[in-house]
Design a protein around this motif. Structure first.
Motif, PDB file in Angstrom:
ATOM      1  N   ALA A 101       0.835  -1.206   0.000  1.00  0.00           N
ATOM      2  CA  ALA A 101       0.000   0.000   0.000  1.00  0.00           C
ATOM      3  C   ALA A 101       0.865   1.250   0.000  1.00  0.00           C
ATOM      4  CB  ALA A 101      -0.921  -0.006   1.223  1.00  0.00           C
ATOM      5  N   LEU A 102       1.938   1.228   0.768  1.00  0.00           N
ATOM      6  CA  LEU A 102       2.854   2.360   0.817  1.00  0.00           C
ATOM      7  C   LEU A 102       3.547   2.541  -0.523  1.00  0.00           C
ATOM      8  CD1 LEU A 102       4.261   4.545   2.504  1.00  0.00           C
ATOM      9  CD2 LEU A 102       5.919   2.814   3.206  1.00  0.00           C
ATOM     10  N   MET A 103       3.918   1.427  -1.144  1.00  0.00           N
ATOM     11  CA  MET A 103       4.600   1.481  -2.424  1.00  0.00           C
ATOM     12  C   MET A 103       3.688   2.079  -3.498  1.00  0.00           C
ATOM     13  SD  MET A 103       7.528   0.808  -3.737  1.00  0.00           S
ATOM     14  CE  MET A 103       8.005   1.256  -5.414  1.00  0.00           C
ATOM     15  N   ARG A 104       2.429   1.659  -3.528  1.00  0.00           N
ATOM     16  CA  ARG A 104       1.490   2.197  -4.519  1.00  0.00           C
ATOM     17  C   ARG A 104       1.284   3.693  -4.314  1.00  0.00           C
ATOM     18  NH1 ARG A 104       0.416  -1.430  -8.748  1.00  0.00           N
ATOM     19  NH2 ARG A 104       0.535  -3.532  -7.871  1.00  0.00           N
ATOM     20  N   LEU A 105       1.287   4.119  -3.060  1.00  0.00           N
ATOM     21  CA  LEU A 105       1.099   5.528  -2.752  1.00  0.00           C
ATOM     22  C   LEU A 105       2.286   6.357  -3.235  1.00  0.00           C
ATOM     23  CD1 LEU A 105      -0.860   7.464  -1.250  1.00  0.00           C
ATOM     24  CD2 LEU A 105       0.546   7.103   0.796  1.00  0.00           C
ATOM     25  N   ALA A 106       3.473   5.759  -3.184  1.00  0.00           N
ATOM     26  CA  ALA A 106       4.690   6.485  -3.553  1.00  0.00           C
ATOM     27  C   ALA A 106       4.951   6.496  -5.054  1.00  0.00           C
ATOM     28  CB  ALA A 106       5.886   5.859  -2.832  1.00  0.00           C
ATOM     29  N   LEU A 107       4.274   5.628  -5.805  1.00  0.00           N
ATOM     30  CA  LEU A 107       4.597   5.453  -7.223  1.00  0.00           C
ATOM     31  C   LEU A 107       4.495   6.725  -8.071  1.00  0.00           C
ATOM     32  CD1 LEU A 107       3.228   1.944  -8.262  1.00  0.00           C
ATOM     33  CD2 LEU A 107       5.610   2.706  -8.126  1.00  0.00           C
ATOM     34  N   PRO A 108       3.451   7.554  -7.941  1.00  0.00           N
ATOM     35  CA  PRO A 108       3.374   8.729  -8.824  1.00  0.00           C
ATOM     36  C   PRO A 108       4.588   9.654  -8.699  1.00  0.00           C
ATOM     37  CG  PRO A 108       1.249   8.320  -7.795  1.00  0.00           C
ATOM     38  CD  PRO A 108       2.221   7.404  -7.124  1.00  0.00           C
ATOM     39  N   VAL A 109       5.012   9.975  -7.481  1.00  0.00           N
ATOM     40  CA  VAL A 109       6.164  10.850  -7.290  1.00  0.00           C
ATOM     41  C   VAL A 109       7.438  10.144  -7.730  1.00  0.00           C
ATOM     42  CG1 VAL A 109       7.578  12.047  -5.576  1.00  0.00           C
ATOM     43  CG2 VAL A 109       5.090  12.179  -5.454  1.00  0.00           C
ATOM     44  N   LEU A 110       7.545   8.859  -7.402  1.00  0.00           N
ATOM     45  CA  LEU A 110       8.708   8.084  -7.815  1.00  0.00           C
ATOM     46  C   LEU A 110       8.830   8.071  -9.337  1.00  0.00           C
ATOM     47  CD1 LEU A 110      11.052   6.135  -7.220  1.00  0.00           C
ATOM     48  CD2 LEU A 110       9.376   4.286  -7.103  1.00  0.00           C
ATOM     49  N   ARG A 111       7.730   7.881 -10.017  1.00  0.00           N
ATOM     50  CA  ARG A 111       7.746   7.834 -11.479  1.00  0.00           C
ATOM     51  C   ARG A 111       8.146   9.198 -12.060  1.00  0.00           C
ATOM     52  NH1 ARG A 111       5.400   4.064 -14.625  1.00  0.00           N
ATOM     53  NH2 ARG A 111       4.016   3.325 -12.964  1.00  0.00           N
ATOM     54  N   THR A 112       7.664  10.278 -11.452  1.00  0.00           N
ATOM     55  CA  THR A 112       8.034  11.623 -11.902  1.00  0.00           C
ATOM     56  C   THR A 112       9.539  11.830 -11.783  1.00  0.00           C
ATOM     57  OG1 THR A 112       5.892  12.586 -11.325  1.00  0.00           O
ATOM     58  CG2 THR A 112       7.764  14.089 -11.436  1.00  0.00           C
ATOM     59  N   ASP A 113      10.107  11.456 -10.630  1.00  0.00           N
ATOM     60  CA  ASP A 113      11.547  11.612 -10.416  1.00  0.00           C
ATOM     61  C   ASP A 113      12.352  10.740 -11.373  1.00  0.00           C
ATOM     62  OD1 ASP A 113      10.858  13.307  -8.387  1.00  0.00           O
ATOM     63  OD2 ASP A 113      11.485  11.988  -6.757  1.00  0.00           O
ATOM     64  N   LEU A 114      11.892   9.506 -11.571  1.00  0.00           N
ATOM     65  CA  LEU A 114      12.603   8.604 -12.480  1.00  0.00           C
ATOM     66  C   LEU A 114      12.612   9.148 -13.900  1.00  0.00           C
ATOM     67  CD1 LEU A 114      11.389   5.077 -11.278  1.00  0.00           C
ATOM     68  CD2 LEU A 114      13.709   5.994 -11.113  1.00  0.00           C
ATOM     69  N   ARG A 115      11.484   9.711 -14.320  1.00  0.00           N
ATOM     70  CA  ARG A 115      11.443  10.277 -15.682  1.00  0.00           C
ATOM     71  C   ARG A 115      12.460  11.410 -15.817  1.00  0.00           C
ATOM     72  NH1 ARG A 115       9.526  14.557 -18.012  1.00  0.00           N
ATOM     73  NH2 ARG A 115       8.378  15.239 -16.163  1.00  0.00           N
ATOM     74  N   LEU A 116      12.536  12.271 -14.822  1.00  0.00           N
ATOM     75  CA  LEU A 116      13.514  13.360 -14.863  1.00  0.00           C
ATOM     76  C   LEU A 116      14.938  12.816 -14.910  1.00  0.00           C
ATOM     77  CD1 LEU A 116      11.979  15.852 -12.267  1.00  0.00           C
ATOM     78  CD2 LEU A 116      12.162  16.186 -14.732  1.00  0.00           C
ATOM     79  N   ALA A 117      15.215  11.819 -14.077  1.00  0.00           N
ATOM     80  CA  ALA A 117      16.570  11.261 -14.016  1.00  0.00           C
ATOM     81  C   ALA A 117      16.930  10.509 -15.292  1.00  0.00           C
ATOM     82  CB  ALA A 117      16.697  10.337 -12.810  1.00  0.00           C
ATOM     83  N   GLU A 118      15.969   9.774 -15.839  1.00  0.00           N
ATOM     84  CA  GLU A 118      16.263   8.903 -16.977  1.00  0.00           C
ATOM     85  C   GLU A 118      16.258   9.636 -18.312  1.00  0.00           C
ATOM     86  OE1 GLU A 118      14.553   4.815 -14.857  1.00  0.00           O
ATOM     87  OE2 GLU A 118      13.394   5.774 -16.438  1.00  0.00           O
ATOM     88  N   THR A 119      15.672  10.816 -18.357  1.00  0.00           N
ATOM     89  CA  THR A 119      15.666  11.595 -19.602  1.00  0.00           C
ATOM     90  C   THR A 119      16.610  12.795 -19.508  1.00  0.00           C
ATOM     91  OG1 THR A 119      13.775  12.929 -18.877  1.00  0.00           O
ATOM     92  CG2 THR A 119      13.301  10.920 -20.125  1.00  0.00           C
ATOM     93  N   TYR A 120      17.355  12.879 -18.420  1.00  0.00           N
ATOM     94  CA  TYR A 120      18.259  14.005 -18.186  1.00  0.00           C
ATOM     95  C   TYR A 120      19.331  14.075 -19.270  1.00  0.00           C
ATOM     96  CZ  TYR A 120      22.008  16.767 -16.067  1.00  0.00           C
ATOM     97  OH  TYR A 120      22.992  17.685 -15.832  1.00  0.00           O
TER      98      TYR A 120
END
Length: 241
Positions: free
Chosen positions: A141-160
């Motif tokens: 449940a905690l992981m699902r809650l964190a996914l939107p922000v985590l995905r946003t950060d990953l996109r920034l890091a991976e497309t940097y």
């Protein structure tokens, strides 16, 4: 001397408060909590680099009271670097950048991009790569809650993409785990290209989450002790260039 800490993707900067236990006397720690993270999780996450860097610079300037260093873990290492590059132009410049668990800005990812995966595949991939703390993965449940922000950060890091610019005028300390699947020693060595000053690379016997590793503690303590001696001398300190 103050150390400002920037967190990994989806994480909280509060982890840097643990550094207060062992940093030398005279060094303060200021975690930089990002919108959407930790104590600021009710705020919308920032989803573009210019606004994120501006927010990071503002957080540093608002709490600045003398010489300082910037430290970042993984995604946070890129943010610390970008903040350092901006503040090197606008002042005041940092005395040191500490980049943990991240390949240099000119180096490609050590893994396939994750941000576009569906939720189940993203969680599975993060678990396999060791990119999320085990205690978070153990709470679905905690992981699902964190996914939107985590995905946003990953996109920034991976497309940097590193903008064209001169190397920093302050030293860089890079630290990476020998068993990290999201960064590697060869990629971390590329941080050397980002400074005209001293560069140090510490490779520790660990994975991705190494901020509290004894070898990292030793490396950071040694560099901060040296900096305290240097900035204490009349006329010492990094110029704004």
């Amino acid at each position: 001397m103050t150390v400002f800490g920037f967190p990994a993707a989806g994480g909280s900067a509060s982890h840097f408060t643990r550094w207060r236990r062992w940093l030398p006397a005279g060094v303060a720690v200021q975690p930089v909590e990002l919108p959407g993270h930790g104590a600021r999780r009710q705020e919308p996450a920032i989803d573009d680099w210019p606004r994120l860097v501006a927010a990071g610079c503002d957080a540093v300037r608002d709490r600045l009271s003398g010489p300082y260093a910037l430290a970042g873990h993984s995604f946070g290492a890129l943010l610390a670097y970008e903040v350092a590059a901006t503040l090197a132009r606008t002042g005041p410049a940092p005395e040191l950048v500490i980049a943990a668990g991240r390949n240099g800005p000119t180096t490609g990812l050590a893994h396939r991009p994750l941000h576009a995966l569906d939720d189940d595949r993203l969680i599975e991939s993060l678990g396999r790569l060791g990119g999320t703390p085990a205690e978070v993965l153990a709470e679905p449940a905690l992981m699902r809650l964190a996914l939107p922000v985590l995905r946003t950060d990953l996109r920034l890091a991976e497309t940097y993409a590193r903008p064209p610019r001169a190397a920093l005028g302050c030293p860089i300390l890079a630290v990476v785990g020998r068993h990290d699947r999201m960064a590697d020693a060869a990629g971390a060595l590329a941080w050397q290209q980002e400074t005209v000053e001293r560069f140090d690379l510490t490779v520790v016997d660990g994975g991705h989450f190494i901020l509290d590793h004894p070898q990292v503690i030793d490396a950071v303590t040694a560099r901060m002790t040296e900096l305290l001696r240097r900035v204490g001398r009349p006329g010492a300190g990094t110029t704004n260039g």
